[in-house]
Design a protein around this motif. Structure first.
Motif, PDB file in Angstrom:
ATOM      1  N   SER A   1       1.595 -14.751   2.437  1.00 39.35           N
ATOM      2  CA  SER A   1       0.638 -13.777   1.913  1.00 39.35           C
ATOM      3  C   SER A   1       0.207 -12.781   2.987  1.00 39.35           C
ATOM      4  CB  SER A   1      -0.587 -14.490   1.349  1.00 39.35           C
ATOM      5  OG  SER A   1      -1.202 -15.288   2.364  1.00 39.35           O
TER       6      SER A   1
ATOM      7  N   LYS B   1       3.796  -4.872   3.714  1.00 44.97           N
ATOM      8  CA  LYS B   1       4.229  -4.698   2.324  1.00 44.97           C
ATOM      9  C   LYS B   1       5.238  -3.553   2.159  1.00 44.97           C
ATOM     10  CE  LYS B   1       2.594  -4.274  -2.425  1.00 44.97           C
ATOM     11  NZ  LYS B   1       1.434  -4.255  -3.332  1.00 44.97           N
ATOM     12  N   LYS B   2       4.973  -2.409   2.768  1.00 49.23           N
ATOM     13  CA  LYS B   2       5.856  -1.261   2.613  1.00 49.23           C
ATOM     14  C   LYS B   2       7.258  -1.582   3.108  1.00 49.23           C
ATOM     15  CE  LYS B   2       6.354   3.609   3.887  1.00 49.23           C
ATOM     16  NZ  LYS B   2       5.766   4.766   4.631  1.00 49.23           N
TER      17      LYS B   2
ATOM     18  N   GLU C   1       3.172 -10.375   3.560  1.00 50.26           N
ATOM     19  CA  GLU C   1       3.282  -9.409   2.476  1.00 50.26           C
ATOM     20  C   GLU C   1       2.166  -8.375   2.542  1.00 50.26           C
ATOM     21  OE1 GLU C   1       3.845  -9.258  -2.405  1.00 50.26           O
ATOM     22  OE2 GLU C   1       3.751 -11.189  -1.350  1.00 50.26           O
ATOM     23  N   GLY C   2       0.978  -8.813   2.933  1.00 46.70           N
ATOM     24  CA  GLY C   2      -0.142  -7.877   3.031  1.00 46.70           C
ATOM     25  C   GLY C   2       0.005  -6.918   4.187  1.00 46.70           C
ATOM     26  N   ARG C   3       0.439  -7.459   5.360  1.00 43.20           N
ATOM     27  CA  ARG C   3       0.529  -6.643   6.572  1.00 43.20           C
ATOM     28  C   ARG C   3       1.752  -5.697   6.543  1.00 43.20           C
ATOM     29  NH1 ARG C   3      -1.207  -7.558  11.952  1.00 43.20           N
ATOM     30  NH2 ARG C   3      -2.862  -8.848  11.015  1.00 43.20           N
TER      31      ARG C   3
ATOM     32  N   ARG D   1       6.537  -6.992  -7.686  1.00 41.73           N
ATOM     33  CA  ARG D   1       6.426  -8.434  -7.939  1.00 41.73           C
ATOM     34  C   ARG D   1       6.053  -8.701  -9.404  1.00 41.73           C
ATOM     35  NH1 ARG D   1       6.238 -12.840  -5.028  1.00 41.73           N
ATOM     36  NH2 ARG D   1       6.116 -11.743  -3.017  1.00 41.73           N
TER      37      ARG D   1
ATOM     38  N   LEU E   1      12.198 -10.733  -2.956  1.00 34.31           N
ATOM     39  CA  LEU E   1      11.016 -10.511  -2.113  1.00 34.31           C
ATOM     40  C   LEU E   1      10.744 -11.716  -1.225  1.00 34.31           C
ATOM     41  CD1 LEU E   1       8.661  -8.832  -4.757  1.00 34.31           C
ATOM     42  CD2 LEU E   1       9.720  -7.714  -2.779  1.00 34.31           C
TER      43      LEU E   1
ATOM     44  N   VAL F   1       8.587  -4.625   3.695  1.00 36.36           N
ATOM     45  CA  VAL F   1       9.175  -5.756   2.969  1.00 36.36           C
ATOM     46  C   VAL F   1       9.771  -5.308   1.642  1.00 36.36           C
ATOM     47  CG1 VAL F   1       8.627  -7.869   1.692  1.00 36.36           C
ATOM     48  CG2 VAL F   1       7.791  -7.578   4.038  1.00 36.36           C
ATOM     49  N   TYR F   2       9.013  -4.557   0.868  1.00 38.51           N
ATOM     50  CA  TYR F   2       9.486  -4.148  -0.457  1.00 38.51           C
ATOM     51  C   TYR F   2      10.662  -3.176  -0.356  1.00 38.51           C
ATOM     52  CZ  TYR F   2       5.828  -6.542  -3.077  1.00 38.51           C
ATOM     53  OH  TYR F   2       5.050  -7.519  -3.663  1.00 38.51           O
TER      54      TYR F   2
ATOM     55  N   ILE G   1      10.583 -11.801   2.876  1.00 37.51           N
ATOM     56  CA  ILE G   1       9.369 -12.294   3.539  1.00 37.51           C
ATOM     57  C   ILE G   1       9.701 -13.450   4.471  1.00 37.51           C
ATOM     58  CG2 ILE G   1       7.179 -13.508   3.132  1.00 37.51           C
ATOM     59  CD1 ILE G   1       6.912 -11.811   0.555  1.00 37.51           C
TER      60      ILE G   1
END
Length: 436
Positions: free
Chosen positions: A52, A59-60, A55-57, A99, A28, A62-63, A32
């Protein structure tokens, strides 16, 4: 990462993979970091967006990408370490990275079956000698003359007959209205070669040069265009002229025009040499097939479903193309897709069995196919199709056809490897039995 191999069948494996928490978090973090480098966000300098926020903006995204990248790395590791050679696509069964949590998933794929090859060294094989058939040579010469024939107008005032060319205008009508797409002017229609509808050809044969006629023409129920299948139309025809093929004399001038030969004798010698070479390859291929059939009878092994299904698809496509060349559609067979697949499956299984056997021979003999050999084959395919090499190669790459092409070349090499070790005896050609 830890993994365990499970044999689902003799030709299918499942790899169960477990990824520890630290590797999950590292994957991850790597994704990122890539996003931080490439993403522009208002209020932040490029490359300075906090992890952060990324990852918040995103997330879909990135993961999803982190999972895909990590799985691809694991697949390469597992396949390499296990010396597996998948013959099917690799199926993934699992979720997505989370995570601070361990990640478990599985991949499955089909492989070649393991079996003991029979001893083929010194196998007895009979190959027919090449004997020149002068009648077949004459037929080739006649085809050369036919290809160089001129169309000459027939002076007689009559209707055309088989073997002649009728120059016509025609148009189809239904209920007095023209049928769109069924008309032509000065169309050259060769009679007797079964390229036109039987009713249409029969109508043309009744009309004298300079005259017009009409008659009903019924399209067959299995006509390739379903819009016309089974339909009856009125065909109106005008015959402008009749032409016949005038064959050139067989002389030295013809030989020069046909291929730059000095004389008819030199042209015939070239035809005979070409005949010998093609007959030699044909006789060798027939001998190899007989040899291979006898070897295949001595072994039994399971076949990967994906390989058989691939050959089923190819055989059905070939059948469809043959029907279309005859002006028919696959619907004319009145069979469901399942019935068609069941009908060609035995042949597909035979092809797959041959392929598996020869690939095993190639591995034993250390036979390989180079990228240059694949490209050379693609060049030949492109030339026959009248297309650019890069267009053909891109098509094969995008449709995952390069692997099957390489396997075909590998099988050919393996066949030659067996044949080189065989005890080949030349025999007189078998005489064809005449029917009473």
């Amino acid at each position: 990462m830890e993994y365990k191999v499970e044999d689902l069948s003799p030709v299918k494996k499942q790899i169960n993979i477990t990824v520890p928490v630290d590797e999950v978090n590292a994957a991850l973090a790597a994704t990122i970091a890539m996003y931080r480098t490439n993403i522009d966000l208002k209020g932040f300098r490029k490359g300075k967006v906090p992890s952060s926020v990324i990852e918040g903006r995103f997330k879909k995204e990135v993961y999803s990408e982190a999972t895909q990248d990590l799985v691809n790395v694991h697949i390469n590791e597992v396949i390499g370490e296990g010396d597996f050679s998948p013959v099917s696509r690799i199926d993934f069964d699992g979720g997505e990275l989370v995570r601070d949590e361990e990640f478990s998933y599985s991949i499955s794929f089909e492989v070649m079956p393991a079996f003991d090859l029979p001893n083929y060294e010194g196998i007895d094989v009979e190959e027919e000698k090449v004997v020149v058939d002068e009648k077949e040579v004459d037929e080739v010469i006649d085809r050369i003359r036919g290809n160089m024939a001129e169309n000459v107008v027939v002076a007689e005032n009559r209707a055309a007959k088989d073997g002649e060319i009728a120059v016509i205008d025609f148009a189809a009508y239904e209920d007095g209205e023209p049928v769109e797409g069924v008309s032509a002017e000065n169309f050259q229609m060769t009679l007797g070669d079964k390229q036109a509808l039987e009713d249409f050809e029969a109508l043309v044969k009744t009309i004298t040069v300079g005259e017009s006629g009409e008659g009903d023409v019924t399209f067959p129920e299995d006509f390739i265009n379903p819009e016309f299948a089974g339909k009856t139309v009125t065909m109106k025809v005008t015959v402008h002229a009749i032409q016949e093929k005038k064959l050139p004399e067989l002389n030295d001038e013809l030989a020069k025009k046909a291929g730059g030969f000095d004389s008819v004798e030199k042209m015939r010698e070239a035809v005979v040499e070409s005949y010998k070479n093609s007959r030699l390859q044909l006789n060798k291929s027939q001998a190899q097939k007989t040899m291979l059939d006898s070897l295949l009878k001595t072994v039994e092994f399971p076949l990967p479903d994906s390989m058989v299904d691939g050959h089923v698809d190819s055989l059905i496509q070939e059948r469809i193309e043959r029907l279309e060349r005859q002006g028919k559609s696959v619907e004319s067979l009145n069979k469901t897709p399942e019935e068609l697949r069941g009908e060609v499956r035995p042949e597909a299984e035979e092809i797959a069995k041959t392929q598996v056997f020869l690939i095993a021979v190639a591995k034993k003999e250390g036979v390989e196919v180079t990228d240059q050999e694949v490209d050379m084959q693609l060049h030949q395919i492109a030339m026959r199709a009248g297309q650019e090499f890069h267009v053909v190669k891109d098509y094969y790459a995008k449709n995952n056809l390069l692997f099957s092409l390489r396997d075909r070349l590998l099988a050919d090499k393996a066949m030659d490897a067996i044949y080189e070790k065989a005890n080949v005896t030349e025999v007189e050609p078998k005489k064809e039995e005449k029917e009473d």
